[in-house]
Scaffold this active site. Sequence first.
Site, PDB file in Angstrom:
ATOM      1  N   THR A 413       0.789  -1.226   0.000  1.00 50.53           N
ATOM      2  CA  THR A 413       0.000   0.000   0.000  1.00 50.53           C
ATOM      3  C   THR A 413       0.823   1.280   0.000  1.00 50.53           C
ATOM      4  O   THR A 413       2.013   1.294   0.310  1.00 50.53           O
ATOM      5  CB  THR A 413      -1.005   0.085   1.173  1.00 50.53           C
ATOM      6  OG1 THR A 413      -0.309   0.133   2.402  1.00 50.53           O
ATOM      7  CG2 THR A 413      -1.957  -1.072   1.171  1.00 50.53           C
ATOM      8  N   GLU A 452      -4.323  -9.278  -5.211  1.00 47.58           N
ATOM      9  CA  GLU A 452      -5.247  -9.063  -4.103  1.00 47.58           C
ATOM     10  C   GLU A 452      -6.023 -10.314  -3.716  1.00 47.58           C
ATOM     11  O   GLU A 452      -6.633 -10.361  -2.639  1.00 47.58           O
ATOM     12  CB  GLU A 452      -6.236  -7.940  -4.453  1.00 47.58           C
ATOM     13  CG  GLU A 452      -6.562  -7.035  -3.290  1.00 47.58           C
ATOM     14  CD  GLU A 452      -5.328  -6.292  -2.788  1.00 47.58           C
ATOM     15  OE1 GLU A 452      -4.992  -6.451  -1.598  1.00 47.58           O
ATOM     16  OE2 GLU A 452      -4.723  -5.544  -3.558  1.00 47.58           O
ATOM     17  N   ASP A 455      -5.530 -11.752  -0.291  1.00 50.95           N
ATOM     18  CA  ASP A 455      -6.172 -11.234   0.919  1.00 50.95           C
ATOM     19  C   ASP A 455      -7.446 -11.987   1.285  1.00 50.95           C
ATOM     20  O   ASP A 455      -8.087 -11.676   2.283  1.00 50.95           O
ATOM     21  CB  ASP A 455      -6.483  -9.744   0.756  1.00 50.95           C
ATOM     22  CG  ASP A 455      -5.270  -8.873   1.021  1.00 50.95           C
ATOM     23  OD1 ASP A 455      -4.211  -9.427   1.350  1.00 50.95           O
ATOM     24  OD2 ASP A 455      -5.374  -7.637   0.892  1.00 50.95           O
TER      25      ASP A 455
END
Length: 626
Positions: A413, A452, A455
């Site tokens: 991030t 992603e 996650d």
Amino acid sequence: MGGEMLQFPLLASNQAANYRDKSWRIKALCFFLCFFTISTVGLIFGGNLTTWVLREGKNFNERIRVNDGEIVESDQGVVAADDGRCSDIGASMLRQGGHAVDAAVATALCVGVVNPMSSGIGGGAFMIVRSSLALKTQAFDMRETAPLAASKNMYANNIQDKYSGPLSIGVPGEIAGLHEAWLQHGRLAWRNLFQPAIKLAKDGFIVAPYLGLAIVHNAGKILNDSGLKQVFAPNGKLLQAGDRCYNVKLARSLEAIAEQGPQTFYNGTVGEQLVKDVRKAGGILTMEDLKNYKVDIMDAMAANVMGYTVYGMPPPSSGTVGLSLVLNIFDSYGTSDAAKGNLGVHRLIEALKHMFAVRMNLGDPKFVDIHKYVSEMLSPSYAEQIRKMILDNTTFLPEYYMNRWSQLRDHGTSHFCIVDAERNAVSMTTTVNYNFGAGVLSPSTGIVLNDEMGDFSAPTEIRFDMLPPAPANFIESNKRPLSSMTPIIVTKDDQLVGVLGGSGGMDIIPAVTQVFINHFVLGMEPLTAVQSPRVYHKLIPNIVQYENFTVIDGDHIEVAEETKLFLEEKGHQLEAKALGAIVQLVVQTLQNPIAMGRKNGKGSKIFHGTLTAVSDPRKDGRPAAI
């Protein structure tokens, strides 16, 4: 930043002082070499040669700041990003009369170009936008979704496919989200917001030290992918800090999106090229996935904590509810002194352990019923129940905290904060998850793709904590995975007082919470609140990680020895940590504020105080002001 946390050496040699008593020629040579080194570093950090000077009559390696690059003040507007070039670009949009959202679009695009290991248009983001006039705070959920062909058991044969490679790619959402926010708030032309990022990608940008080390640490990933290799290892040689990096294909993609809008990404040429590259690599992304992507726009989640109102993302972010639970635990002590000193650190660690145990019950609310858990995490009475389980003289084994599920350990991030002249504010966290995402750069478009899908929880995955995976976070098509991202905006009596957020995966919530406590509860100055050493805990292993490392500008950050001894006496096991999360902070000081002539939707005047912006010195960021 994602992936491995990096440690930085001192930028100037400590050996220079040993030569003070030698001849003037050697002294002069040492002076020249030190000055040359400092000047070169200045160039790498944005070309400001006046940032560092030598203190006359002192050791050659002793430096003083002429302009403290980590903090700025302004009455008009500020941008705090983790790269100074992007802060400058955001501030330039504010100078042109742009809304904070205009600046956010330009800043996000810039960060995606110069910090591609952490963010970019091949990923997703959470954005909080506060409109000063309407006193309305919105949440824009542009997080990646699972492709239509994704399923709960898709990684049963190879769990590593969830974390790297083409099968780890979720449907990108950043461009769609930026456009939706711009449609509602933007004042400048869409295409104009892209021009600085296009120029950086096309003409090349200097690789900053943080990116340089990320390239080194991910050499295998880069050299194993033709797209990444083309950009970050041209001619087969890895780029280093100070080199110039070009991504001409990304510049062309940005040009197309600037001129044609997001439809070229989600239902046009750029998207078609992207999907073709992903499919060729073995991924499951389709044009239907891109066409079906929707940004979720809603009122921001509001939580009243310790005399402030905090606005942030609802789930699938666990950030707002996680931060609120920890702050409500402190509030239940009945005094701000509860957070002070070494005892306050012990209580923080215990509160974080309880919070992490609860948060794995969360997931995408469109797919699972999480109302009970959200209500509890926002409830002062629930926080008080937990506080009664916290003892000031000891800590406990993980089982004490009633953890049921394996922890999500998300990564990566980038975060930035923006406040404009009218006190509209943006807090945005953007990500591609692990360093350089899936390890796939689309050769046709120059876009780094996220990983992603990592996650999500997977039924067959057994983590080292030996706990079962969390069912609320199992994969379903179009579902968004759980996240630790914590972009927040803080108000007091309906006036803006703070904007903050962080990057660094699972470390984000502890870091943002500590910066909030440092400034808003303990009264530290903004820069001190961000710079202060932090502690982290992941519940399992049952270890307190404390910061102990030298940052890019040469300053050393380490938790005090007396704090470490105090925690050990309470039964905590300690471990040094090279680097935690990176936090950006903007605060508005309202002493003797200027009351503006207009009123907001509730009939009260909007105050203009002094804005102070801080970019975390743990990374090579720098804020900017107008």
